[in-house]
Write a protein that holds these residues in place. Sequence first.
Motif, PDB file in Angstrom:
ATOM      1  N   ALA A  43      -1.599  -2.787 -12.595  1.00 16.01           N
ATOM      2  CA  ALA A  43      -1.391  -2.473 -10.585  1.00 16.01           C
ATOM      3  C   ALA A  43      -1.592  -4.354  -9.226  1.00 16.01           C
ATOM      4  O   ALA A  43      -2.652  -5.270  -9.780  1.00 16.01           O
ATOM      5  CB  ALA A  43      -1.907  -1.401  -9.632  1.00 16.01           C
ATOM      6  N   TRP A  44      -1.069  -4.355  -8.372  1.00 14.28           N
ATOM      7  CA  TRP A  44      -1.413  -5.431  -7.322  1.00 14.28           C
ATOM      8  C   TRP A  44      -2.808  -5.193  -6.947  1.00 14.28           C
ATOM      9  O   TRP A  44      -3.159  -4.268  -6.605  1.00 14.28           O
ATOM     10  CB  TRP A  44      -0.047  -5.795  -6.780  1.00 14.28           C
ATOM     11  CG  TRP A  44       1.132  -5.966  -7.369  1.00 14.28           C
ATOM     12  CD1 TRP A  44       2.041  -5.884  -7.255  1.00 14.28           C
ATOM     13  CD2 TRP A  44       0.575  -8.034  -7.813  1.00 14.28           C
ATOM     14  NE1 TRP A  44       2.812  -6.437  -8.260  1.00 14.28           N
ATOM     15  CE2 TRP A  44       2.308  -7.829  -7.686  1.00 14.28           C
ATOM     16  CE3 TRP A  44       0.320  -8.648  -7.726  1.00 14.28           C
ATOM     17  CZ2 TRP A  44       2.232  -9.261  -8.299  1.00 14.28           C
ATOM     18  CZ3 TRP A  44       0.474 -10.325  -8.013  1.00 14.28           C
ATOM     19  CH2 TRP A  44       2.036  -9.917  -8.645  1.00 14.28           C
ATOM     20  N   LEU A  45      -3.795  -6.020  -7.070  1.00 17.11           N
ATOM     21  CA  LEU A  45      -5.154  -6.007  -6.370  1.00 17.11           C
ATOM     22  C   LEU A  45      -5.094  -5.644  -4.660  1.00 17.11           C
ATOM     23  O   LEU A  45      -5.916  -4.169  -4.284  1.00 17.11           O
ATOM     24  CB  LEU A  45      -5.815  -7.194  -6.408  1.00 17.11           C
ATOM     25  CG  LEU A  45      -6.876  -7.511  -5.522  1.00 17.11           C
ATOM     26  CD1 LEU A  45      -8.147  -6.541  -6.696  1.00 17.11           C
ATOM     27  CD2 LEU A  45      -7.610  -8.812  -5.590  1.00 17.11           C
ATOM     28  N   ASN A  46      -3.732  -5.779  -3.687  1.00 14.90           N
ATOM     29  CA  ASN A  46      -3.790  -5.468  -2.812  1.00 14.90           C
ATOM     30  C   ASN A  46      -1.904  -5.853  -2.968  1.00 14.90           C
ATOM     31  O   ASN A  46      -1.674  -6.462  -2.998  1.00 14.90           O
ATOM     32  CB  ASN A  46      -3.895  -6.581  -1.502  1.00 14.90           C
ATOM     33  CG  ASN A  46      -4.167  -8.360  -1.713  1.00 14.90           C
ATOM     34  OD1 ASN A  46      -2.715  -8.315  -1.982  1.00 14.90           O
ATOM     35  ND2 ASN A  46      -4.774  -9.327  -1.731  1.00 14.90           N
ATOM     36  N   GLU A  47      -1.658  -4.799  -1.565  1.00  6.52           N
ATOM     37  CA  GLU A  47      -0.261  -4.575  -0.663  1.00  6.52           C
ATOM     38  C   GLU A  47       0.323  -6.084  -0.654  1.00  6.52           C
ATOM     39  O   GLU A  47       1.746  -5.530  -0.889  1.00  6.52           O
ATOM     40  CB  GLU A  47      -0.687  -4.423   0.142  1.00  6.52           C
ATOM     41  CG  GLU A  47       0.692  -3.193   0.601  1.00  6.52           C
ATOM     42  CD  GLU A  47       1.189  -2.520   1.883  1.00  6.52           C
ATOM     43  OE1 GLU A  47       1.823  -2.496   2.651  1.00  6.52           O
ATOM     44  OE2 GLU A  47       0.049  -1.538   1.646  1.00  6.52           O
ATOM     45  N   SER A  48      -0.287  -7.207  -0.226  1.00  2.00           N
ATOM     46  CA  SER A  48       0.144  -8.426  -0.463  1.00  2.00           C
ATOM     47  C   SER A  48       0.733  -9.260  -1.167  1.00  2.00           C
ATOM     48  O   SER A  48       1.333 -10.133  -0.974  1.00  2.00           O
ATOM     49  CB  SER A  48       0.114  -9.383   0.868  1.00  2.00           C
ATOM     50  OG  SER A  48      -1.342  -9.332   0.468  1.00  2.00           O
ATOM     51  N   LYS A  49       0.223  -8.525  -2.774  1.00  2.00           N
ATOM     52  CA  LYS A  49      -0.101  -9.302  -3.338  1.00  2.00           C
ATOM     53  C   LYS A  49      -0.582 -10.396  -3.753  1.00  2.00           C
ATOM     54  O   LYS A  49      -1.722 -11.181  -4.404  1.00  2.00           O
ATOM     55  CB  LYS A  49       1.404  -8.844  -4.361  1.00  2.00           C
ATOM     56  CG  LYS A  49       2.273  -8.044  -4.495  1.00  2.00           C
ATOM     57  CD  LYS A  49       3.318  -8.209  -4.865  1.00  2.00           C
ATOM     58  CE  LYS A  49       4.080  -6.930  -5.020  1.00  2.00           C
ATOM     59  NZ  LYS A  49       5.958  -7.323  -5.429  1.00  2.00           N
ATOM     60  N   ILE A  50      -0.507 -11.946  -2.926  1.00  6.22           N
ATOM     61  CA  ILE A  50      -0.971 -12.994  -3.030  1.00  6.22           C
ATOM     62  C   ILE A  50      -2.343 -13.027  -2.434  1.00  6.22           C
ATOM     63  O   ILE A  50      -2.732 -11.766  -1.416  1.00  6.22           O
ATOM     64  CB  ILE A  50       0.015 -13.947  -2.561  1.00  6.22           C
ATOM     65  CG1 ILE A  50      -0.269 -15.403  -2.598  1.00  6.22           C
ATOM     66  CG2 ILE A  50       0.249 -13.330  -1.151  1.00  6.22           C
ATOM     67  CD1 ILE A  50       0.594 -16.435  -2.110  1.00  6.22           C
TER      68      ILE A  50
END
Length: 192
Positions: A43-50
């Motif tokens: 999964a992505w670490l956070n919602e913004s991905k970057i």
Amino acid sequence: MNRIKLLIISALVIFMAGCASNPTEVNFDQNPKINTSNYKTFAWLNESKILESSSGVNPVTEAEVSNSIQEAFIAKGYKLISDPEKADFTISYTIGSRDKIKVNSYPTPYYGGFGWGRGYYGARGYYGAMGMGSETTVRQYTQGKLAIDVYDVKTHQPVWHGWATKRLSSDEQSATAAEINSVVKEVVASFQ
């Protein structure tokens, strides 16, 4: 005589092609204490991905990089899920560029040509009054960098850090989707 000309022309073409392209340098570092062989989901670490980007990075490029990274991990056989707490590992990335300056200084003989005689070492010692000067060249360039990070969800430890750097010409300041995909695939290929 024609073979010699052909050989010289071929060597020049190869040399010019090598000078014209700036190779992408790709590398990685892995945490040997964490076993990744059982990883199946991410999964992505956070919602913004970057995680972070330098100022001035095009948001369209960010979206393209995010999509390329996601697709590269899926192509390696990992399944994307939406909840980071239920994934085996999480991913994030940073992207940016930095202006750099490279200074080179080369010795140049005082007399017009390069030689080992009096003009090279000088009459009054190793680098005497008639000895060597120097020629300095200064080049300014932009270096782009993409870094991808993988974190183990259970231990909350970093697992892997892969990166690519490249000197960017003025034509390469805005990369195409194909160029982004190529670099991302090359970086993610080293993740195991």
